[in-house]
Design a protein around this motif. Structure first.
Motif, PDB file in Angstrom:
ATOM      1  N   MET A   1       0.994  -1.200  -0.057  1.00  0.00           N
ATOM      2  CA  MET A   1       0.028  -0.003   0.094  1.00  0.00           C
ATOM      3  C   MET A   1       0.853   1.383   0.010  1.00  0.00           C
ATOM      4  SD  MET A   1      -2.993   1.123   2.682  1.00  0.00           S
ATOM      5  CE  MET A   1      -3.769   2.706   2.430  1.00  0.00           C
ATOM      6  N   GLU A   2       0.450   2.234  -0.911  1.00  0.00           N
ATOM      7  CA  GLU A   2       1.595   3.441  -1.047  1.00  0.00           C
ATOM      8  C   GLU A   2       1.188   4.571   0.018  1.00  0.00           C
ATOM      9  OE1 GLU A   2       1.083   5.270  -4.660  1.00  0.00           O
ATOM     10  OE2 GLU A   2       2.049   3.574  -5.810  1.00  0.00           O
ATOM     11  N   ASP A   3       2.049   4.969   0.690  1.00  0.00           N
ATOM     12  CA  ASP A   3       2.073   6.028   1.461  1.00  0.00           C
ATOM     13  C   ASP A   3       1.791   7.364   0.895  1.00  0.00           C
ATOM     14  OD1 ASP A   3       2.519   7.680   3.726  1.00  0.00           O
ATOM     15  OD2 ASP A   3       4.444   7.375   4.174  1.00  0.00           O
ATOM     16  N   ALA A   4       0.915   8.177   1.400  1.00  0.00           N
ATOM     17  CA  ALA A   4       0.747   9.344   0.750  1.00  0.00           C
ATOM     18  C   ALA A   4       1.685  10.421   0.507  1.00  0.00           C
ATOM     19  CB  ALA A   4      -0.652  10.126   1.418  1.00  0.00           C
ATOM     20  N   GLY A   5       2.551  10.192   1.572  1.00  0.00           N
ATOM     21  CA  GLY A   5       3.703  11.010   1.478  1.00  0.00           C
ATOM     22  C   GLY A   5       5.202  10.692   0.730  1.00  0.00           C
ATOM     23  N   THR A   6       4.725   9.447   0.130  1.00  0.00           N
ATOM     24  CA  THR A   6       6.211   9.048  -0.731  1.00  0.00           C
ATOM     25  C   THR A   6       6.160   9.736  -1.919  1.00  0.00           C
ATOM     26  OG1 THR A   6       4.712   7.334  -1.879  1.00  0.00           O
ATOM     27  CG2 THR A   6       5.733   6.606   0.143  1.00  0.00           C
ATOM     28  N   PHE A   7       7.546   9.629  -2.726  1.00  0.00           N
ATOM     29  CA  PHE A   7       7.601  10.222  -3.864  1.00  0.00           C
ATOM     30  C   PHE A   7       6.838   9.869  -4.978  1.00  0.00           C
ATOM     31  CE2 PHE A   7       9.627  10.112  -8.242  1.00  0.00           C
ATOM     32  CZ  PHE A   7      10.015  11.302  -8.260  1.00  0.00           C
ATOM     33  N   TRP A   8       6.362   8.462  -5.098  1.00  0.00           N
ATOM     34  CA  TRP A   8       5.564   7.990  -5.934  1.00  0.00           C
ATOM     35  C   TRP A   8       4.015   8.278  -5.945  1.00  0.00           C
ATOM     36  CZ3 TRP A   8       8.400   6.402  -9.719  1.00  0.00           C
ATOM     37  CH2 TRP A   8       9.721   5.774  -9.292  1.00  0.00           C
TER      38      TRP A   8
ATOM     39  N   LEU B   1      18.174   6.004  -8.200  1.00  0.00           N
ATOM     40  CA  LEU B   1      18.707   5.600  -7.089  1.00  0.00           C
ATOM     41  C   LEU B   1      19.536   6.672  -6.445  1.00  0.00           C
ATOM     42  CD1 LEU B   1      19.122   3.130  -5.078  1.00  0.00           C
ATOM     43  CD2 LEU B   1      21.172   2.483  -6.493  1.00  0.00           C
ATOM     44  N   LYS B   2      20.395   7.476  -7.320  1.00  0.00           N
ATOM     45  CA  LYS B   2      21.120   8.550  -6.529  1.00  0.00           C
ATOM     46  C   LYS B   2      20.306   9.537  -5.900  1.00  0.00           C
ATOM     47  CE  LYS B   2      24.732   8.961 -10.340  1.00  0.00           C
ATOM     48  NZ  LYS B   2      25.266   9.697 -11.349  1.00  0.00           N
ATOM     49  N   PHE B   3      18.779   9.687  -6.165  1.00  0.00           N
ATOM     50  CA  PHE B   3      18.000  10.576  -5.182  1.00  0.00           C
ATOM     51  C   PHE B   3      17.125   9.664  -4.390  1.00  0.00           C
ATOM     52  CE2 PHE B   3      18.654  13.411  -9.092  1.00  0.00           C
ATOM     53  CZ  PHE B   3      18.947  14.411  -8.416  1.00  0.00           C
ATOM     54  N   PHE B   4      17.917   8.645  -3.962  1.00  0.00           N
ATOM     55  CA  PHE B   4      17.288   7.644  -2.880  1.00  0.00           C
ATOM     56  C   PHE B   4      15.885   7.507  -2.993  1.00  0.00           C
ATOM     57  CE2 PHE B   4      16.427   6.056   1.398  1.00  0.00           C
ATOM     58  CZ  PHE B   4      17.472   5.281   1.440  1.00  0.00           C
ATOM     59  N   ASN B   5      15.580   6.963  -4.155  1.00  0.00           N
ATOM     60  CA  ASN B   5      14.329   6.166  -4.319  1.00  0.00           C
ATOM     61  C   ASN B   5      13.993   5.034  -3.471  1.00  0.00           C
ATOM     62  OD1 ASN B   5      11.895   4.373  -4.947  1.00  0.00           O
ATOM     63  ND2 ASN B   5      11.922   5.582  -7.422  1.00  0.00           N
ATOM     64  N   GLU B   6      13.370   5.191  -2.197  1.00  0.00           N
ATOM     65  CA  GLU B   6      13.327   4.201  -1.243  1.00  0.00           C
ATOM     66  C   GLU B   6      12.686   2.793  -1.494  1.00  0.00           C
ATOM     67  OE1 GLU B   6      11.633   3.849   3.226  1.00  0.00           O
ATOM     68  OE2 GLU B   6      11.320   5.786   2.176  1.00  0.00           O
ATOM     69  N   PRO B   7      11.904   2.746  -2.484  1.00  0.00           N
ATOM     70  CA  PRO B   7      11.384   1.368  -3.050  1.00  0.00           C
ATOM     71  C   PRO B   7      12.449   0.698  -3.903  1.00  0.00           C
ATOM     72  CG  PRO B   7       9.670   3.100  -3.163  1.00  0.00           C
ATOM     73  CD  PRO B   7      10.919   3.629  -3.024  1.00  0.00           C
ATOM     74  N   LEU B   8      12.970   1.419  -4.630  1.00  0.00           N
ATOM     75  CA  LEU B   8      14.096   0.990  -5.386  1.00  0.00           C
ATOM     76  C   LEU B   8      15.420   0.530  -4.417  1.00  0.00           C
ATOM     77  CD1 LEU B   8      15.496   0.212  -8.285  1.00  0.00           C
ATOM     78  CD2 LEU B   8      16.116   2.701  -8.333  1.00  0.00           C
ATOM     79  N   ALA B   9      15.753   1.416  -3.680  1.00  0.00           N
ATOM     80  CA  ALA B   9      16.821   1.022  -2.791  1.00  0.00           C
ATOM     81  C   ALA B   9      16.678  -0.051  -2.030  1.00  0.00           C
ATOM     82  CB  ALA B   9      17.282   2.076  -1.941  1.00  0.00           C
ATOM     83  N   GLU B  10      15.399  -0.458  -1.232  1.00  0.00           N
ATOM     84  CA  GLU B  10      14.992  -1.555  -0.661  1.00  0.00           C
ATOM     85  C   GLU B  10      15.013  -2.877  -1.442  1.00  0.00           C
ATOM     86  OE1 GLU B  10      11.214  -0.811   0.962  1.00  0.00           O
ATOM     87  OE2 GLU B  10      11.932   0.760   2.439  1.00  0.00           O
ATOM     88  N   PHE B  11      14.883  -2.724  -2.923  1.00  0.00           N
ATOM     89  CA  PHE B  11      14.924  -3.978  -3.656  1.00  0.00           C
ATOM     90  C   PHE B  11      16.351  -4.429  -3.878  1.00  0.00           C
ATOM     91  CE2 PHE B  11      15.353  -5.405  -8.226  1.00  0.00           C
ATOM     92  CZ  PHE B  11      14.537  -6.628  -7.913  1.00  0.00           C
ATOM     93  N   LEU B  12      17.069  -3.474  -4.318  1.00  0.00           N
ATOM     94  CA  LEU B  12      18.569  -3.563  -4.589  1.00  0.00           C
ATOM     95  C   LEU B  12      19.260  -3.862  -3.296  1.00  0.00           C
ATOM     96  CD1 LEU B  12      19.232  -0.646  -7.183  1.00  0.00           C
ATOM     97  CD2 LEU B  12      18.348  -2.928  -7.456  1.00  0.00           C
ATOM     98  N   ALA B  13      18.960  -3.712  -2.164  1.00  0.00           N
ATOM     99  CA  ALA B  13      19.717  -3.962  -1.013  1.00  0.00           C
ATOM    100  C   ALA B  13      19.439  -5.483  -0.414  1.00  0.00           C
ATOM    101  CB  ALA B  13      19.462  -3.171   0.213  1.00  0.00           C
ATOM    102  N   LYS B  14      18.673  -6.224  -0.957  1.00  0.00           N
ATOM    103  CA  LYS B  14      18.078  -7.640  -0.835  1.00  0.00           C
ATOM    104  C   LYS B  14      19.588  -8.363  -1.327  1.00  0.00           C
ATOM    105  CE  LYS B  14      13.423  -7.371  -1.594  1.00  0.00           C
ATOM    106  NZ  LYS B  14      12.237  -7.843  -2.384  1.00  0.00           N
ATOM    107  N   LYS B  15      19.862  -9.597  -0.221  1.00  0.00           N
ATOM    108  CA  LYS B  15      21.117 -10.313  -0.286  1.00  0.00           C
ATOM    109  C   LYS B  15      21.485 -11.130  -1.938  1.00  0.00           C
ATOM    110  CE  LYS B  15      24.089 -13.721   1.643  1.00  0.00           C
ATOM    111  NZ  LYS B  15      24.185 -14.703   2.818  1.00  0.00           N
TER     112      LYS B  15
END
Length: 637
Positions: free
Chosen positions: A1-8, A45-59
């Motif tokens: 569920m999207e947060d109303a305060g997110t970039f997306w 990712l340079k602008f710290f897209n949180e959903p993208l960063a969380e996905f790429l940080a998975k082992k």
């Protein structure tokens, strides 16, 4: 569920790109290849897209990114071979903390990363660049954690050293091994235990490509440069300057057939010699450190023979614009010259005597004349000769330079070649001419202080004539600024001939004005610069006032004529004819009236009077006189 305060959650009319990336991330199992292929992935990712960063940080995702960076599948298509490795390395370069911690927190991922240097066969230079980028980010941000892994696996550093033919790997070795900017003061014992320095020395002697020799030497030189003059050498410097290491380097110079290996071993020895000569020795009689004594004993005799013998069969010929070099000097002989240039600066009587006895000073002066346009060689000879002259009385100066090498006679021979060459073409000077002039002037300066040198120079046939002739002319020519003399900055008068010759004039001053004399005290010469300046300023202000008076007289004359036209006393000859009126035909009398109207009152002309019955005025009897035009000019002067 999207947060109303997110970039997306923000609507964007032009958000098709964002929406497409959001869709990829919102899938139950996002496709990594599709995300890597997306145009905006790196930027987001340079602008710290949180959903993208969380996905790429998975082992598992980090593992895939590492594999893209270090290996290319044999059946890989264009994207897998070029685009995906580049994007994967750039994602690590974004320095997302979660991604870096995922790598450092797993020993398996670190081991996977460093397997890049364990693969057999040639390595793609592009992948080595991507590998260097990832390791560089880890070292910059988390050096302690990276060192912890390398300490547990000391073989990794040796493996890196064996792949030093890759420039990117050499940069990693310097960064992790002894780059003092990485983490200030560091404990380097673990690197010494890993035998990194001996492994790099072995790479210089190995039968590898010349790039391995070059990069290994560059890494060791970077190590030497971390220890400045007067600093206590660290454990790695001590390991490099140990007896075993120095003997290996000297052996590479004198016994190995590979020129590349010999040249790069010399580069390291030059760096070590420079470090020691910069302040390690307390006085000329101090005991020599082992590196210097080994170089003097083993390398110096070999260097003398190598520089003296021309090996045309192995070096061939080199065609240049000014002629043919057979053989060319070569990079190896140039490196031997650099070693001599460092040895001559070692403040030790033993080293200077060894240089004098070896005969190498004679060889290098001959090379200077043999290669008249090799600037690198000339600069090295320049430094060697001047340091030898400044060393004072001793075998190096008196026996080697002035006696065996016959410096003064060599200067005369070289200058004679130069003069004969310039007779054909004046601008065609020999490349070493300026150095010979410096040597000559230095000899003359030494002769003024040392009677032995004066006696030696007086005994050389042609030297005094050379000093009073060609050398004096060259010095005078060198003292003359290009483009002529500079404008005067000091208030001193030159002769009129000088001023006219250089086209400078007297800056608008009267010909009879002398800035060296005080106008208020005729005949008094100024010795005080402030009085000089006051006299100059007073004369300048006086002339400025005269110029202002002349300008005011001119303006008053013009205003007087203008007022006469405005009062209707004179007809304005420049007044525009109304557009509706018909052009009038000018008669000869009109031009005569014009001349009469502007006649000078001092010329004896009668003032014109108006006639009520006629549009004309009475003629001036002198209106046709050509002198009236001069009167017209005089009225406005």
């Amino acid at each position: 569920m999207e947060d109303a305060g997110t970039f997306w959650s923000h609507e964007d009319p032009g958000g098709d790109v964002q929406t497409s990336l959001q869709k990829l991330l919102s899938m139950p199992e996002p496709d990594l290849d599709a995300i890597l292929d997306h145009e905006e992935t790196i930027q987001e990712l340079k602008f710290f897209n949180e959903p993208l960063a969380e996905f790429l940080a998975k082992k598992d995702i980090v593992e895939k990114l590492i594999r893209y960076t270090i290996e290319i599948p044999q059946d890989a298509d264009q994207k897998e071979a070029k685009r995906f490795p580049y994007v994967a390395s750039e994602l690590f370069a974004c320095e997302v903390p979660a991604m870096l911690q995922a790598v450092l927190g797993s020993e398996d991922l670190l081991r996977l990363l460093f397997t890049f240097v364990e693969q057999e066969g040639p390595i793609d230079p592009r992948n080595s660049g991507y590998f260097r980028k990832v390791v560089g980010v880890l070292a910059n941000k988390h050096l302690a954690e990276l060192e912890g892994y390398l300490k547990k696996n000391p073989g990794t550093m040796r493996t890196l050293a064996k792949k030093v033919s890759l420039h990117s790997v050499m940069e990693i070795l310097v960064m992790i091994g002894w780059d003092i900017t990485m983490d200030g003061e560091r404990n380097l014992d673990w690197i010494a235990d890993a035998k990194l320095v001996p492994t790099l020395i072995d790479q210089i002697a190995a039968k590898e490509h010349s790039s391995a020799h070059e990069n290994a030497a560059s890494a060791l030189i970077a190590l030497v440069q971390t220890c400045g003059a007067g600093m206590e050498p660290n454990v790695l410097i001590q390991q490099l300057e140990s007896k075993e290491s120095i003997q290996k380097l000297c052996s590479n110079v004198t016994q190995v057939d590979s020129r590349s290996s010999s040249k790069n071993a010399l580069r390291v020895l030059v760096a070590i010699t420079h470090r020691i000569s910069s302040g390690t020795l307390d006085n000329k009689e101090s005991e020599l450190p082992f590196p210097i004594s080994a170089v003097v004993k083993d390398v110096l005799p070999y260097a003398t023979k190598y520089l003296a013998v021309s090996d045309e069969k192995t070096q061939g010929t080199l065609e240049l614009q000014y002629g043919r070099l057979s053989p060319p000097l070569g990079a190896l002989r140039l490196e031997h010259m650099r070693l001599v240039a460092e040895l001559v600066r070692v403040p030790s009587t033993a080293v200077q005597d060894a240089l004098a006895d070896s005969g190498i000073i004679t060889v290098i002066l001959k090379l200077m004349l043999q290669y008249p346009f090799n600037n690198l060689l000339h600069n090295l000879v320049h430094g060697i000769v001047l340091v030898a002259l400044e060393s004072g009385e001793g075998k190096l100066r008196d026996k080697a330079l002035l006696g065996d090498a016959k410096l003064a006679s060599t200067i005369l021979s070289g200058f004679d070649i130069h003069l004969k060459r310039t007779e054909k073409r004046k601008a065609d000077r020999m490349g070493y001419t300026a150095h010979l002039i410096v040597f000559s002037n230095a000899l003359e300066e030494c002769a003024e202080e040392d009677k032995k040198i004066r006696k030696h120079l007086d005994g050389i046939e042609g030297w005094n004539n050379f000093v009073k002739g060609p050398l004096e002319n060259e010095n005078k020519n060198q003292d003359t600024p290009l483009g002529g003399r500079k404008p005067q900055t000091h208030l001193q008068s030159d002769s009129d001939d000088d001023s006219e010759q250089h086209g400078l004039g007297r800056f608008g001053m009267d010909d009879d004005f002398d800035v060296t004399k005080d106008p208020s005290s005729e005949g008094t010469q100024h010795t005080d610069p402030d009085a000089f300046a006051d006299a100059f300023e007073a004369e300048w202000e006086s002339q400025a006032k005269d110029n202002v008076s002349a300008q005011e007289s001119f303006e008053q004359a013009v205003d007087g004529k203008q007022n006469s036209w405005d009062d209707g006393e004179f007809e304005d000859p420049f007044a525009e004819t109304p557009a509706t009126s018909q052009p009038t035909q000018k008669s000869e009398d009109d031009f005569e009236n014009f001349d009469a109207a502007f006649g000078s009152q001092d010329s004896g002309n009668t003032k014109p009077t108006a006639n009520e019955d006629s549009d004309t005025v009475e003629k001036n009897p002198k209106s046709n006189d050509p002198d009236n035009f001069d009167d017209f000019d005089a009225a406005f002067s």
